[in-house]
Scaffold this active site. Structure first.
Site, PDB file in Angstrom:
ATOM      1  N   CYS A 207      47.418  49.798  42.886  1.00 55.49           N
ATOM      2  CA  CYS A 207      47.519  49.513  40.951  1.00 55.49           C
ATOM      3  C   CYS A 207      48.630  49.730  40.044  1.00 55.49           C
ATOM      4  O   CYS A 207      49.437  51.057  41.026  1.00 55.49           O
ATOM      5  CB  CYS A 207      46.542  49.891  40.236  1.00 55.49           C
ATOM      6  SG  CYS A 207      46.631  50.445  38.884  1.00 55.49           S
TER       7      CYS A 207
ATOM      8  N   HIS B  83      39.796  44.367  38.859  1.00 47.29           N
ATOM      9  CA  HIS B  83      40.628  45.830  38.734  1.00 47.29           C
ATOM     10  C   HIS B  83      40.954  45.260  37.787  1.00 47.29           C
ATOM     11  O   HIS B  83      41.758  46.291  36.700  1.00 47.29           O
ATOM     12  CB  HIS B  83      41.933  45.204  39.528  1.00 47.29           C
ATOM     13  CG  HIS B  83      42.819  46.537  39.566  1.00 47.29           C
ATOM     14  ND1 HIS B  83      43.039  47.035  40.744  1.00 47.29           N
ATOM     15  CD2 HIS B  83      43.833  46.892  38.793  1.00 47.29           C
ATOM     16  CE1 HIS B  83      43.734  47.944  40.574  1.00 47.29           C
ATOM     17  NE2 HIS B  83      44.244  47.521  39.154  1.00 47.29           N
ATOM     18  N   GLU B  84      41.795  44.400  36.590  1.00 50.08           N
ATOM     19  CA  GLU B  84      41.866  44.355  35.539  1.00 50.08           C
ATOM     20  C   GLU B  84      40.711  44.410  34.341  1.00 50.08           C
ATOM     21  O   GLU B  84      41.249  45.152  33.728  1.00 50.08           O
ATOM     22  CB  GLU B  84      43.276  42.970  34.891  1.00 50.08           C
ATOM     23  CG  GLU B  84      43.782  42.499  36.464  1.00 50.08           C
ATOM     24  CD  GLU B  84      45.026  44.010  36.728  1.00 50.08           C
ATOM     25  OE1 GLU B  84      45.018  44.233  35.840  1.00 50.08           O
ATOM     26  OE2 GLU B  84      45.707  44.021  37.420  1.00 50.08           O
TER      27      GLU B  84
ATOM     28  N   HIS C 198      40.116  48.414  34.075  1.00 44.54           N
ATOM     29  CA  HIS C 198      41.434  48.592  32.840  1.00 44.54           C
ATOM     30  C   HIS C 198      41.229  48.865  31.412  1.00 44.54           C
ATOM     31  O   HIS C 198      41.305  49.850  30.604  1.00 44.54           O
ATOM     32  CB  HIS C 198      43.000  47.859  33.052  1.00 44.54           C
ATOM     33  CG  HIS C 198      43.643  48.768  34.447  1.00 44.54           C
ATOM     34  ND1 HIS C 198      44.139  49.895  34.278  1.00 44.54           N
ATOM     35  CD2 HIS C 198      44.052  48.320  35.406  1.00 44.54           C
ATOM     36  CE1 HIS C 198      44.991  49.829  34.947  1.00 44.54           C
ATOM     37  NE2 HIS C 198      45.369  48.758  35.867  1.00 44.54           N
TER      38      HIS C 198
END
Ligand code: ZN
Length: 189
Positions: free
Chosen positions: A111, A153-154, A157
């Site tokens: 990341c 993953h995004e 966030h």
């Protein structure tokens, strides 16, 4: 390390980001934000960036996976194992994962906010995402392989989740040691 990208330990990375309104998405301010995020992501370089990583607790992500990134670091067989294909630049707003495959795959993941650390993380191989595009129109994305991993993953966030949360701590490694010892390791499960 790009100093514009906020690093692990900053509280903004653990906050729930707020959705944008249609008016906000189509505003000039948001267009500028997307250009800024595109620039930061390309300079890093990275394949995705979420607004909290630049200190804005907003549900905005940008993604782009370029052929040159892949060919620099991976063989054809490694790319195939990861289901990694070029993904053109796009921004998504208020994205939600609405369906996932049963199948999960495990690969090393890092990341831009992760202080250079990488670790093995399991992700769904296939997902469906509902979001708004840059024109604030609803889009449904059926993604698989590496693109599905980037999206997971995004979107994490935006919910205050980092990839290290999915990582077995015993697999944590610096990027340098990843390249030296682990990059060629194949999927473990
Ligand atoms: Zn990240």
């Amino acid at each position: 390390m790009n100093e514009q990208i906020i690093q692990i330990g900053h509280p903004v990375l653990r906050q729930q980001a707020r959705p944008l309104t249609t008016a906000e998405i189509i505003s000039d301010e948001t267009k500028k934000l997307i250009e800024k995020m595109q620039g930061i992501m390309r300079t890093a370089p990275g394949v995705g960036l979420a607004a909290p990583q630049i200190g804005l607790s907003l549900q905005v992500i940008v993604i782009e996976d370029r052929l040159e990134y892949m060919q620099q670091h991976f063989s054809e067989a490694e790319l195939k194992a990861r289901g990694r294909k070029p993904i053109p630049f796009h921004a998504l707003f208020n994205p939600k994962i609405t369906a996932t495959s049963l199948e999960q795959v495990t690969f090393f993941e890092g990341c831009l906010s992760g202080a250079g650390l990488m670790g093995e993380a399991s992700r769904f191989y296939q997902i469906t995402v509902e979001a708004l595009n840059e024109q604030a129109q609803p889009v449904v994305i059926e993604a698989e392989g590496w693109y599905a991993r980037i999206l997971q993953h995004e979107i994490d966030h935006l919910n205050g989740i980092l990839c290290i949360d999915h990582t077995d701590p015993r697999t944590l490694t610096t990027r340098e040691n990843y390249v030296e010892f682990w990059k060629t390791k194949q999927q473990t499960d």
